[in-house]
Structures are given as C-alpha cells and as structure tokens.
Design a protein around this motif. Structure first.
Motif, PDB file in Angstrom:
ATOM      1  N   ASN A   1     -74.329 -98.958  59.220  1.00  0.00           N
ATOM      2  CA  ASN A   1     -75.342 -99.264  58.211  1.00  0.00           C
ATOM      3  C   ASN A   1     -75.399-100.745  57.870  1.00  0.00           C
ATOM      4  O   ASN A   1     -76.466-101.283  57.571  1.00  0.00           O
TER       5      ASN A   1
ATOM      6  N   ASN B   1     -73.886 -88.027  57.062  1.00  0.00           N
ATOM      7  CA  ASN B   1     -74.666 -88.090  55.825  1.00  0.00           C
ATOM      8  C   ASN B   1     -74.725 -89.496  55.230  1.00  0.00           C
ATOM      9  O   ASN B   1     -75.425 -89.716  54.247  1.00  0.00           O
TER      10      ASN B   1
ATOM     11  N   LYS C   1     -72.112 -91.114  53.803  1.00  0.00           N
ATOM     12  CA  LYS C   1     -71.395 -91.014  52.531  1.00  0.00           C
ATOM     13  C   LYS C   1     -69.904 -91.282  52.735  1.00  0.00           C
ATOM     14  O   LYS C   1     -69.369 -91.185  53.847  1.00  0.00           O
TER      15      LYS C   1
ATOM     16  N   ASP D   1     -72.160 -94.172  48.452  1.00  0.00           N
ATOM     17  CA  ASP D   1     -73.156 -94.430  49.490  1.00  0.00           C
ATOM     18  C   ASP D   1     -72.540 -95.366  50.527  1.00  0.00           C
ATOM     19  O   ASP D   1     -72.016 -96.432  50.185  1.00  0.00           O
TER      20      ASP D   1
ATOM     21  N   LYS E   1     -74.073 -97.111  52.661  1.00  0.00           N
ATOM     22  CA  LYS E   1     -74.897 -98.293  52.904  1.00  0.00           C
ATOM     23  C   LYS E   1     -74.494 -99.461  52.010  1.00  0.00           C
ATOM     24  O   LYS E   1     -74.409-100.597  52.451  1.00  0.00           O
TER      25      LYS E   1
ATOM     26  N   LEU F   1     -72.171 -92.496  43.691  1.00  0.00           N
ATOM     27  CA  LEU F   1     -73.307 -91.621  43.440  1.00  0.00           C
ATOM     28  C   LEU F   1     -73.002 -90.578  42.372  1.00  0.00           C
ATOM     29  O   LEU F   1     -73.804 -90.342  41.478  1.00  0.00           O
ATOM     30  N   TYR F   2     -71.844 -89.939  42.459  1.00  0.00           N
ATOM     31  CA  TYR F   2     -71.457 -88.936  41.464  1.00  0.00           C
ATOM     32  C   TYR F   2     -69.985 -88.594  41.669  1.00  0.00           C
ATOM     33  O   TYR F   2     -69.368 -88.997  42.659  1.00  0.00           O
TER      34      TYR F   2
ATOM     35  N   GLY G   1     -75.982 -82.624  54.953  1.00  0.00           N
ATOM     36  CA  GLY G   1     -76.751 -82.298  53.755  1.00  0.00           C
ATOM     37  C   GLY G   1     -76.009 -81.568  52.658  1.00  0.00           C
ATOM     38  O   GLY G   1     -76.496 -81.484  51.537  1.00  0.00           O
TER      39      GLY G   1
ATOM     40  N   SER H   1     -75.228 -80.000  47.063  1.00  0.00           N
ATOM     41  CA  SER H   1     -76.028 -80.997  47.760  1.00  0.00           C
ATOM     42  C   SER H   1     -75.205 -82.267  47.913  1.00  0.00           C
ATOM     43  O   SER H   1     -74.600 -82.753  46.957  1.00  0.00           O
ATOM     44  N   ILE H   2     -75.172 -82.821  49.117  1.00  0.00           N
ATOM     45  CA  ILE H   2     -74.408 -84.034  49.357  1.00  0.00           C
ATOM     46  C   ILE H   2     -75.055 -85.237  48.687  1.00  0.00           C
ATOM     47  O   ILE H   2     -74.392 -86.229  48.375  1.00  0.00           O
ATOM     48  N   GLU H   3     -76.352 -85.137  48.397  1.00  0.00           N
ATOM     49  CA  GLU H   3     -77.073 -86.280  47.849  1.00  0.00           C
ATOM     50  C   GLU H   3     -76.801 -86.498  46.370  1.00  0.00           C
ATOM     51  O   GLU H   3     -76.625 -87.627  45.929  1.00  0.00           O
ATOM     52  N   ASP H   4     -76.791 -85.419  45.587  1.00  0.00           N
ATOM     53  CA  ASP H   4     -76.634 -85.589  44.140  1.00  0.00           C
ATOM     54  C   ASP H   4     -75.537 -84.719  43.532  1.00  0.00           C
ATOM     55  O   ASP H   4     -75.307 -84.771  42.320  1.00  0.00           O
TER      56      ASP H   4
END
Length: 466
Positions: free
Chosen positions: A138, A195, A197, A212, A214, A219-220, A235, A254-257
C-alpha cells in the motif's frame, strides 16, 4: 501468501495460519477484455497454454547468484554475541529489485539485484532482534517486527521503512508503528494483506485493535476477556469464545467497522478437544479429536460432514480465495479440498522436505494455480544429489509436477558465474548447485522478475533464474 501472526516471545512460533493473497483486480476495461477472452477461448485450451508457459518459465532455471547474510566484517550495528553467529535463513521477502533475508539470529540483510551486492542491514539498534518481515504494498514499505534485549525480548515493536530509503542504505529512516500498544507475551500483531488491515492484541488489558494498513490509523477495538481466538477472512472476522461443555460461542464481525454480522453457537461433542476452528467466507470448518470434519454454511446452517478416516487433522492450512479451495499439509504431503468436503487434488510428486510444514518453504502464486516448494528428491536422483532436495513447481488444480530444479539438471551455463562465491570451474559450480539445494530453510518466488530465492542453514541466500 500474506496474513501472518507474530507472537510476542523471543523466537517465532512454528505453527501459524497462512492466507494465500487474493489477486488484485485490474481496471474495468482490462477486466472486460479478459472476460471476452475467456468466453471466446475454451477453458481447456487456455489452461493448456497456462501449463505450457509455466513449464517454460521454470524448466531452465539455474543457480546464478549467491549472497551472504553473515556479517564477518562487523558492518551491522549489533552488540549481542549470538547475533554474530552464522545461522539459518528463516524468511525471505522481495520488493522490486531489493531482496531481504532474515536469519534465525535476528539479523536481517538487504541485497540489490541491480548491483548484486548487500545494501545494508535492517537492524538499527545494537540489541535489536528482528523477528519477522512484511512488505506493505500500500505504501511500498517494509515492516519489521522486532524484540529487544533491553526489555528481555518480551515485547514486539514494529517499524515501517520505505523501500526507497532501504535502497539508499538508509535503514534508520523508518518510523515506529503502534507505539501505544503493549505487545507483551502473549500479545501479537497480525498483518492481513487481503483486507488491508493489521490486528494487534494487548494481553495486558485483553484488547484487540484493528488498524488500516494504508495509513496505520486505528479503526476500532474489541475488548472481551472471553475471546480465545480471532480468525480473519476476506471481509469478516470470526471471534471464537471460551467453549462450554456442549457448544462454542461464535461471532462474525465486519472487518471494516467491527459491527456484529451474526452471533451463533456451534454444538460440540462433550469431552472432546477441538482440533481446529477455521473460517472461510461463509464456511466454518470445525474438527474435534477423533470426530468427523464439519463444514457449516453459516448463512443457512447447512452442514456437511467428512469422515475422520478421509480427512485427518492437518498441521496447517492455506486458503485459496480465487479458486474457492483450501490446501492441507500433513506428514509432508499436500492435498487440495473444496468446501463440499471433496478431495480435489493429490500431488503426484510433491513430498515436502520438512515434516513440520514450514510455510516459509512454500510459495503460492498470486493466480493461485502453482505451488512452489522445497521437496524430497526422487529416489533415482538421490544417489547423485546426496542430501540435496529439489525445488518443485506443481499445478494446484491437477497435481501435476510442471518443473523441478535439482542438482542432476546440471551446473550453470559456462557464461554464467556465481559472483559472490567466486566459483570458476564447471565442477565447482556443480558442487555449488548441489550445496545450494541442501538444507533449504526459506523460499520465495518473485513473480514480477521470475526469480526464485532460497536460503539455507548456513545463512546463504541463492538466486535461481533461467
């Protein structure tokens, strides 16, 4: 083959789950062209062409360079006596024209393919032991995970250094990561390239945090002392909680949030230990001691069982997200399974050299069609190769061995030279090939350059090229 977890103890753990990296998608136009090509060209012809090109890529590979991770001149800024000893290569990573080789002692050296010389050592402190490497695509940087003598090697510390700086020999131009986290034993850090992460675990306060990859922004966090394990899939994350006698509580996030997508319990056989619980997208794989393998679809609760005599507990998995398959490793053998519990492939000539399934000796290509491994040599070749093994390239879908690098293939061509070793005659080069194929402890395939790198017990790094 990213997705590795580094535990906070002085020496790396031998068993870890490895995820085969998901191939990056091209832009829309190129993707449309590829779809049209697949529609117009029969799959059998396309596959045959792919097999042929793979054979040509690897068939004529020869040993062309040798590099040394040992530092007899003392150029590396190390003070600990055991760092001065020659030890085996345990990990190899390549980025562009730079190759990194990490020795078991904790010394990490970088080499330039343009100059065929050592660039610099990555150890920037006299008491630093580097435990693992991760190339972050990244931001084109190398992340090193280290422990230090100053705190009794008990805590992990991460550092990010741009490849451009390393190429200039400026290993100390990096910056620390996750400084706010206490990564003492049994804490860990896990890099998930699929992902994008990073997962950290602070055992001190039982908190998991997701960052993250990147920009390393947090994130959490997840705080629950009843969590025993976290598994990451594309995901999603699977949270495995402490079991009860009759079931194990699970949550899919969810891996995002970090939002809970599905909480559920999985029934267990009482008084039977759990061999493993693995998550692959919507499929949950559960195996208990002396019981059948269970494959559960968490969307509709459909359950498939595979007889314990057909599927025995493996020592490691590699999940192939592109092909919806998974590899299992057991007793030096590799097998390919689908999620209906069917054995897809058994390899015809791919007996691994190392019985402990060291995944640093295995490489899966980004298309997830080839596996490259350090294997036992054929019986007919052993008399001339001695203790040398072979580098086998096999097709994952068919099990067919497409190419093999072995000592009996012959020495390098006369016009080639192994510059670092100073070998001259054909006989010497033949001996160098045989020695390079002995006791390989790490393997990496650079797909962009079509080069294979291997490291051995003597701390030597070898380059194989056609």
């Amino acid at each position: 083959m990213e997705g590795r977890r580094i535990i906070a103890n002085p020496r790396p753990c031998s068993g870890r789950r490895v995820i085969a990296k998901k191939r990056k998608r091209p832009d829309g136009f190129i993707n449309t062209v590829k779809k049209l090509q697949r529609r117009e060209i029969s799959s059998r012809m396309d596959r045959a062409f792919s097999f042929t090109t793979a054979q040509e890529r690897f068939r004529n590979m020869r040993l062309v360079e040798q590099y040394d991770t040992h530092d007899p001149k003392g150029d590396c800024v190390i003070a600990l006596p055991f760092l001065m000893k020659r030890t085996k290569v345990i990990e190899i990573v390549a980025a562009h024209d730079i190759v990194f080789a990490l020795a078991h002692s904790g010394v990490c050296a970088s080499f330039s393919r343009e100059t065929n010389k050592r660039v610099c050592f990555l150890n920037i402190s006299s008491d630093e032991i580097i435990r693992s490497l991760f190339y972050n695509k990244n931001n084109d940087s190398l992340i090193t995970v280290s422990v230090y003598a100053s705190d009794s090697f008990s805590s992990l510390r991460c550092r990010s250094t741009r490849i451009d700086y390393i190429r200039k020999g400026q290993a100390n131009a990096g910056f620390p990561l996750f400084e706010s986290e206490s990564l003492k034993w049994p804490g860990f850090v896990e890099f998930d390239d699929v992902n994008g992460k990073v997962l950290t675990y602070s055992a001190q306060d039982s908190v998991y945090k997701v960052f993250d990859l990147k920009n390393y922004a947090m994130l959490y966090s997840i705080s629950d002392k009843n969590i025993q394990e976290i598994k990451i899939s594309p995901g999603i994350m699977l949270l495995i909680f402490k079991r009860t006698p009759s079931h194990v509580p699970l949550k899919i996030l969810s891996i995002e949030d970090g939002s809970v997508l599905k909480p559920f319990n999985h029934l267990l056989h009482r008084n039977k230990k759990i061999d493993f619980i693995e998550q692959f997208n919507e499929k949950l794989l559960v195996k208990q001691e002396n019981e059948n393998l269970q494959i559960l679809d968490v969307r509709n609760a459909e359950l498939i069982e595979v007889s314990r005599t057909e599927f025995m507990t493996p020592s490691a998995f590699i999940f192939l997200y592109e092909n919806q398959l998974f590899l299992t490793f057991r007793d030096r053998n590799v097998s390919v399974w689908n999620f209906r519990g069917e054995l897809v492939t058994s390899f015809e000539d791919h007996l691994l050299w190392h019985p402990d399934c060291n995944t640093n000796n295995i490489y899966i290509t980004s298309d997830q069609d080839l596996i490259i491994s350090y294997c036992k040599a054929d019986t007919e070749d052993q008399w001339m190769e001695g203790n040398a093994g072979s580098i086998n390239i096999s097709n994952i879908l068919t099990g067919k061995c497409l190419a093999k690098i072995k000592a009996s293939n012959g020495p390098p061509k006369e016009e080639e030279c192994i510059s670092s070793s100073g070998l001259g005659s054909s006989k010497q080069r033949k001996n160098a090939v045989t020695e390079a194929l002995e006791d390989i402890t790490a393997l990496f395939y650079h797909e962009d350059r079509n080069e294979i790198y291997t490291g051995n017990t003597h701390g030597l790094l070898h380059l194989w090229w056609f």
